[in-house]
Design an enzyme around this catalytic site. Sequence first.
Site, mmCIF file in Angstrom:
data_model
loop_
_atom_site.group_PDB
_atom_site.id
_atom_site.type_symbol
_atom_site.label_atom_id
_atom_site.label_comp_id
_atom_site.label_asym_id
_atom_site.label_seq_id
_atom_site.Cartn_x
_atom_site.Cartn_y
_atom_site.Cartn_z
ATOM 1 C CE LYS A 13 -1.976 -1.158 3.804
ATOM 2 N NZ LYS A 13 -1.275 -2.406 4.099
ATOM 3 N NE ARG A 88 -5.530 1.917 11.576
ATOM 4 C CZ ARG A 88 -4.558 1.202 11.038
ATOM 5 N NH1 ARG A 88 -4.697 -0.086 10.906
ATOM 6 N NH2 ARG A 88 -3.450 1.773 10.654
ATOM 7 N NE ARG A 127 9.162 -3.720 4.880
ATOM 8 C CZ ARG A 127 7.907 -3.408 5.120
ATOM 9 N NH1 ARG A 127 7.178 -2.847 4.177
ATOM 10 N NH2 ARG A 127 7.354 -3.648 6.287
ATOM 11 N NE ARG A 135 9.722 -0.576 7.751
ATOM 12 C CZ ARG A 135 8.649 -0.342 7.046
ATOM 13 N NH1 ARG A 135 8.755 0.170 5.840
ATOM 14 N NH2 ARG A 135 7.457 -0.635 7.509
ATOM 15 N NE ARG A 146 2.124 -3.787 10.712
ATOM 16 C CZ ARG A 146 2.734 -3.351 9.617
ATOM 17 N NH1 ARG A 146 3.932 -3.782 9.294
ATOM 18 N NH2 ARG A 146 2.131 -2.486 8.831
#
Length: 188
Positions: A13, A88, A127, A135, A146
């Site tokens: 996204k 959400r 990633r 991160r 998540r």
Amino acid sequence: MNIILFGAPGAGKGTQAERLVSERGMIQLSTGDMLRSAIASGSELGLRAKDIMDRGDLVSDDIMVGMIAERMDNDDSTSGYILDGFPRTVAQAEALDEMMASRGDEIAHVIEIKVDEAALFARIENRAKESAGNRSDDNAETLRNRLVVYHENTAPLLPFYQAKGKLRSINGMTSIEDVSSEINKILG
């Protein structure tokens, strides 16, 4: 044109939102960024949000919708907005629809980027390697958590928007360019 991008964490996204900002001049509205900015600015909404967050409570839907409306008032975007991180819940979606209608506007498209969740774990690992661990959310445990939150809270919005005829689903397992091309076909 105002849109919402949906998809599981790691679906791409953010990457697609960046492309829309760059290629179409749209403005990405990230509620997390807006909360931090409103608090830093000392605005009335920011002070209310800070008080709520300092108590450990969740910021209410009316404050979140108010922040989005305030941000839209401050930005002159004729190309539209990309909502990121909001809504959400169905209650938030309904409040957003009411606010947009009061402005003579609406959400034109809700685009779901569908992905194979097993493949997301490989994406996260890649990633993490590419970012050299910069991160903190690039790990399997965080992704698992998540995904649970996404399925419990956000995924129920998909039938809400499908019933309104606004939901479009695309295959997020193709290349970034192909996903972008499919989004552009939807947006016209």
